[in-house]
Design a protein around this motif. Structure first.
Motif, PDB file in Angstrom:
ATOM      1  N   ALA A 119      -8.068 -65.294  -8.745  1.00 24.43           N
ATOM      2  CA  ALA A 119      -8.275 -64.802 -10.113  1.00 24.43           C
ATOM      3  C   ALA A 119      -8.020 -63.296 -10.182  1.00 24.43           C
ATOM      4  N   TYR A 120      -8.464 -62.546  -9.182  1.00 28.18           N
ATOM      5  CA  TYR A 120      -8.191 -61.102  -9.149  1.00 28.18           C
ATOM      6  C   TYR A 120      -6.695 -60.832  -8.986  1.00 28.18           C
ATOM      7  N   ARG A 121      -6.030 -61.605  -8.119  1.00 31.71           N
ATOM      8  CA  ARG A 121      -4.580 -61.401  -7.918  1.00 31.71           C
ATOM      9  C   ARG A 121      -3.806 -61.691  -9.191  1.00 31.71           C
ATOM     10  N   ALA A 122      -4.290 -62.610 -10.003  1.00 30.00           N
ATOM     11  CA  ALA A 122      -3.593 -63.010 -11.220  1.00 30.00           C
ATOM     12  C   ALA A 122      -3.820 -62.053 -12.398  1.00 30.00           C
ATOM     13  N   LEU A 123      -4.714 -61.099 -12.237  1.00 30.00           N
ATOM     14  CA  LEU A 123      -4.986 -60.165 -13.340  1.00 30.00           C
ATOM     15  C   LEU A 123      -3.744 -59.362 -13.700  1.00 30.00           C
ATOM     16  N   LEU A 136      -5.881 -54.786  -6.925  1.00 29.88           N
ATOM     17  CA  LEU A 136      -5.134 -54.201  -5.803  1.00 29.88           C
ATOM     18  C   LEU A 136      -5.724 -54.631  -4.466  1.00 29.88           C
ATOM     19  N   ALA A 137      -7.053 -54.654  -4.370  1.00 32.16           N
ATOM     20  CA  ALA A 137      -7.704 -55.057  -3.120  1.00 32.16           C
ATOM     21  C   ALA A 137      -7.395 -56.516  -2.788  1.00 32.16           C
ATOM     22  N   ALA A 138      -7.427 -57.384  -3.788  1.00 33.02           N
ATOM     23  CA  ALA A 138      -7.127 -58.801  -3.557  1.00 33.02           C
ATOM     24  C   ALA A 138      -5.680 -58.981  -3.114  1.00 33.02           C
ATOM     25  N   LEU A 139      -4.765 -58.230  -3.713  1.00 36.44           N
ATOM     26  CA  LEU A 139      -3.362 -58.288  -3.280  1.00 36.44           C
ATOM     27  C   LEU A 139      -3.230 -57.780  -1.845  1.00 36.44           C
ATOM     28  N   ALA A 140      -3.939 -56.701  -1.532  1.00 36.71           N
ATOM     29  CA  ALA A 140      -3.835 -56.091  -0.206  1.00 36.71           C
ATOM     30  C   ALA A 140      -4.348 -57.023   0.886  1.00 36.71           C
ATOM     31  N   ILE A 141      -5.522 -57.635   0.686  1.00 31.69           N
ATOM     32  CA  ILE A 141      -6.088 -58.447   1.772  1.00 31.69           C
ATOM     33  C   ILE A 141      -5.454 -59.831   1.877  1.00 31.69           C
ATOM     34  N   THR A 142      -4.549 -60.120   0.982  1.00 32.54           N
ATOM     35  CA  THR A 142      -3.779 -61.359   1.127  1.00 32.54           C
ATOM     36  C   THR A 142      -2.333 -61.041   1.505  1.00 32.54           C
ATOM     37  N   GLY A 143      -2.082 -59.764   1.794  1.00 35.87           N
ATOM     38  CA  GLY A 143      -0.767 -59.368   2.314  1.00 35.87           C
ATOM     39  C   GLY A 143       0.362 -59.435   1.310  1.00 35.87           C
ATOM     40  N   ASP A 144       0.095 -59.238   0.019  1.00 36.57           N
ATOM     41  CA  ASP A 144       1.147 -59.307  -0.999  1.00 36.57           C
ATOM     42  C   ASP A 144       1.909 -57.977  -1.057  1.00 36.57           C
ATOM     43  N   VAL A 145       2.672 -57.739   0.006  1.00 33.26           N
ATOM     44  CA  VAL A 145       3.442 -56.501   0.133  1.00 33.26           C
ATOM     45  C   VAL A 145       4.460 -56.379  -1.001  1.00 33.26           C
ATOM     46  N   GLY A 146       5.112 -57.464  -1.361  1.00 27.75           N
ATOM     47  CA  GLY A 146       6.153 -57.439  -2.397  1.00 27.75           C
ATOM     48  C   GLY A 146       5.643 -56.933  -3.732  1.00 27.75           C
ATOM     49  N   ARG A 147       4.516 -57.463  -4.164  1.00 31.42           N
ATOM     50  CA  ARG A 147       3.985 -57.066  -5.470  1.00 31.42           C
ATOM     51  C   ARG A 147       3.501 -55.613  -5.449  1.00 31.42           C
ATOM     52  N   LEU A 148       2.834 -55.238  -4.368  1.00 25.82           N
ATOM     53  CA  LEU A 148       2.346 -53.861  -4.272  1.00 25.82           C
ATOM     54  C   LEU A 148       3.502 -52.870  -4.166  1.00 25.82           C
ATOM     55  N   ALA A 149       4.556 -53.232  -3.437  1.00 24.17           N
ATOM     56  CA  ALA A 149       5.732 -52.359  -3.334  1.00 24.17           C
ATOM     57  C   ALA A 149       6.398 -52.222  -4.701  1.00 24.17           C
TER      58      ALA A 149
END
Length: 189
Positions: A119-123, A136-149
């Protein structure tokens, strides 16, 4: 009976209780990889008490990610929060404290951390309050490098994507660093 008066009972039940920076009490308990937090609230009315422990759950990894991205210690950051209404209890007793503690632990055990993180990643990027940081934290701890980049590139091009003003390019850099570190870890099952 006040919040302070039930703390010894909660501590006997295994909770670690403290005061936050504004003087409110909260208690934590680790159940496996999950951290449970309760915030005791007791309101005296003319003919009853309104009582709630307001449980929420998180993980150490999520809280540490939020702190790392923010660049400062903050304490517990919830992934899922119970929105139950306070109970009306006429004769509030120690047995009620024990029952409510068990109910909070039962609620916490029934929650799905992965659903909360999803749910946090989908925000959307333009979420309000603490949600963008948790996103951002939820993306980071699930390794979503693409979205964060992608977020980082947009910031570099002057497009903040609707992020609230406190989200900085440095925070995105730290989130991306954490995600890359997360991806490079050996998987543990």
């Amino acid at each position: 009976m006040k919040e302070k008066e039930i703390l010894p009972i909660l501590e006997e039940l295994g909770w670690k209780c403290r005061k936050d920076e504004v003087g409110d009490y909260f208690c934590l308990m680790d159940i496996g990889n999950v951290q449970v937090q309760i915030i005791p609230a007791i309101g005296k009315r003319s003919d009853h008490f309104r009582v709630s422990l307001m449980p929420s759950i998180s993980t150490k990894a999520f809280t540490e990610a939020v702190e790392f991205i923010l660049g400062e210690a903050g304490g517990f950051d919830p992934i899922i929060v119970s929105n139950d209404v306070p109970e009306k209890i006429v004769d509030f007793s120690l047995d009620d404290v024990t029952r409510l503690s068990k109910a909070a632990i039962s609620w916490a055990s029934a929650q799905d951390i992965e659903k909360g993180l999803a749910a946090y990643r989908a925000l959307p990027a333009n979420s309000k309050g603490a949600m963008p940081l948790r996103h951002l934290a939820a993306l980071a701890i699930t390794g979503d490098v693409g979205r964060l980049a992608s977020y980082q590139r947009s910031f570099e091009q002057g497009d903040r994507l609707g992020f609230v003003p406190y989200i900085t390019a440095e925070m995105l850099d730290r989130a991306l660093l954490l995600a890359r570190d997360w991806v490079s870890r050996p998987s543990v099952q």
